[in-house]
Design an enzyme around this catalytic site. Structure first.
Site, PDB file in Angstrom:
ATOM      1  N   GLY A  74       0.825  -1.203   0.000  1.00 37.31           N
ATOM      2  CA  GLY A  74       0.000   0.000   0.000  1.00 37.31           C
ATOM      3  C   GLY A  74       0.856   1.247   0.000  1.00 37.31           C
ATOM      4  N   GLU A 133       5.758  -3.453   0.623  1.00 36.00           N
ATOM      5  CA  GLU A 133       5.846  -3.103  -0.789  1.00 36.00           C
ATOM      6  C   GLU A 133       5.051  -1.826  -0.950  1.00 36.00           C
ATOM      7  OE1 GLU A 133       5.636  -2.065  -4.153  1.00 36.00           O
ATOM      8  OE2 GLU A 133       3.874  -3.339  -4.229  1.00 36.00           O
TER       9      GLU A 133
END
Length: 500
Positions: A256, A278
């Site tokens: 996110g 990530e």
């Protein structure tokens, strides 16, 4: 609200449009329970609507999780972990193989649902589900390669034995732009390594979360395994925070925004847990003057426009060597005019809508900021007045030093800038705080090896085109000091490890 079967109730689809009818084929109805807890579907939280971003009309309703649902699910998952970790790894691999086969059987239905609910074009929706199938295949092989070591000891007549033990439970929090692929990247590996999985899907893509879970649940049920091996919650920030704070979850994978990712990392760190993050990308493509410019233009088009610019690996900055700057730019402007914008489920569409109305508003705010900082709009720059969240793909001529270039605008906006030397191009590439993916087009080996070396791109993914028009890729999905590739999710001697 709960039920005793492993599928949620199949209500008649009231006022269902023809394009929505296929969701019955993957076990969805007009109202769906959003928690898979201990082999049962339930939900005691708020009722929300899943919305089609192409027209902002409701597809179906979902009953989200409450904190009570979460706690019930976690207790069952912790018990299931005691069973799952004792099953031999090759047997766990067999279960993952069956999951892959079950996904293959529903590939086109699931891909269509991804396209409908998220907004990416159908080819990308199908491709996303295919990624999970591929990960299942990879994980099956891995299940027979989870080897330890025999290590020489300095003590006579002794040896040291290295063995890997499961963590127990892995938490996976996924984002709207890849509503199921990220689960597959994490869960396939976690499962063969002996870990149960707790999944919180994105709040705006609950239908794909439920549909994916139903398929996995069917495989577990068929094999007389606890349904709680995969525990799923549809919900918002409250459930995500509970996962981050939960001591029963040694490792949390989060995909996110950087802002929320930092919060997750801090919460997990406070309890000495491990996190896989990530987050944002601000990715550049460099085109040298010896490059195949037609290939570069086609590649840039997909990299910048694909998924409506809502990928963490989207090309946001295009760096053109000054001698070919106008040639490449003119060709790119020409192909941008040919991009078909529309319903992502229709054949020939290349650009679907942004995922939400809020993202469309952010696009407008971003364009305003770009203009205020000297950016010149060469094409696009406008929203499309319609029921959906459509915008024109945009190319901006701007200085690499503009503050807005250092930010990630999650939309199909491409910044174009020129450079003189490779050294300057690398400096521009590395000048932003995000460092995820990067690419260079050239035929010169000396440039290639400079680019992939320690004084080249500082990104986790480094692509290049070599002398034979083959794509090289340094495979590591992540940012600078945080590689996010294939993670073996184990604990050894009370320490958490990642193998790359």
């Amino acid at each position: 609200m709960s039920e005793s079967s492993t599928t949620s109730p199949s209500y008649e689809m009231s006022s269902t449009k023809k394009e929505y009818e296929f969701i019955k084929e993957i076990g969805l109805g007009s109202r769906n329970l959003g928690c898979y807890v201990n082999g049962l579907w339930q939900g005691n939280g708020p009722v929300i609507s899943s919305v089609n971003p192409a027209n902002n009309q409701t597809i179906a309703e979902v009953v989200e999780a409450s904190i009570q649902d979460y706690e019930e699910g976690m207790r069952a998952c912790a018990e299931a972990a005691k069973i799952w970790m004792q099953i031999p790894a090759p047997k766990r691999g067999e279960i993952v193989r069956q999951i892959g086969d079950a996904l293959r059987a529903k590939l086109h239905y699931l891909g269509r649902l991804v396209s409908l609910e998220m907004g990416k074009i159908l080819a990308e929706g199908i491709g996303e589900v295919q990624e999970i199938i591929d990960m299942c295949d990879f994980a099956v092989g891995l299940s027979r390669q989870l080897n330890g070591s025999i290590i020489p000891s300095e003590r006579p007549n002794h040896m040291m034995l290295e063995t890997w033990n499961p963590l127990g439970i892995v938490g996976v929090i996924t984002a709207f732009n890849f509503p199921c692929a990220v689960l597959g990247w994490n869960a396939c590996i976690a499962l063969v390594c002996g870990n149960c999985v707790v999944w919180k899907g994105a709040p705006t893509t609950p239908l794909i979360t439920i549909a994916m879970t139903k398929i996995v649940a069917g495989v577990l049920e068929k094999n007389n395994l606890p349904g709680a091996i995969l525990t799923t919650f549809c919900g918002g920030a409250e459930i995500g925070q509970a996962i981050a704070e939960d001591n029963r979850i040694p490792l949390v994978s989060f995909t996110g925004s950087t802002k929320v990712g930092l919060m997750v990392q801090q919460i997990v760190n406070q309890r000495f847990g491990k996190s896989l993050l990530e987050l944002s990308g601000n990715n550049a493509i460099i085109v040298m003057d010896d490059a195949d410019t037609e290939l570069a233009v086609r590649s840039v088009l997909f990299a910048a426009v694909g998924t409506a610019g809502q990928r963490c690996t989207t090309c946001r900055r295009l760096l053109l060597q000054e001698s070919i700057y106008h040639k490449v730019l003119e060709r790119l402007l020409d192909v941008y005019k040919q991009v078909k914008i529309g319903n992502p489920l229709e054949k020939g569409t290349l650009l679907g809508p942004l995922h939400t109305r809020a993202l469309r508003e952010n696009f407008e705010k971003g364009i305003h900021k770009i203009k205020s900082q000297g950016g010149k709009i060469l094409t696009g720059g406008n929203v499309i007045e319609s029921e959906g969240n459509f915008v024109h793909p945009t190319i901006v001529e701007i200085s690499p030093n503009a503050d807005v270039v250092k930010e990630e605008l999650f939309a199909p906006v491409l910044y174009v800038m020129k450079f003189k030397s490779l050294k300057e191009a690398i400096e521009i590439n590395n000048s932003v705080p995000q460092g995820l993916s990067s690419s260079i087009f050239t035929h010169k080996p000396e440039i290639i090896f400079k680019w992939i070396g320690p004084q080249g791109s500082d990104c986790g993914i480094v692509n290049t085109l070599n002398l034979y028009n083959q794509l090289w890729e340094r495979i590591a999905f992540g940012t600078r000091n945080q590689l996010w590739v294939v993670n073996l999710l184990f604990a050894q001697n009370n320490r958490l490890w990642q193998l790359f």
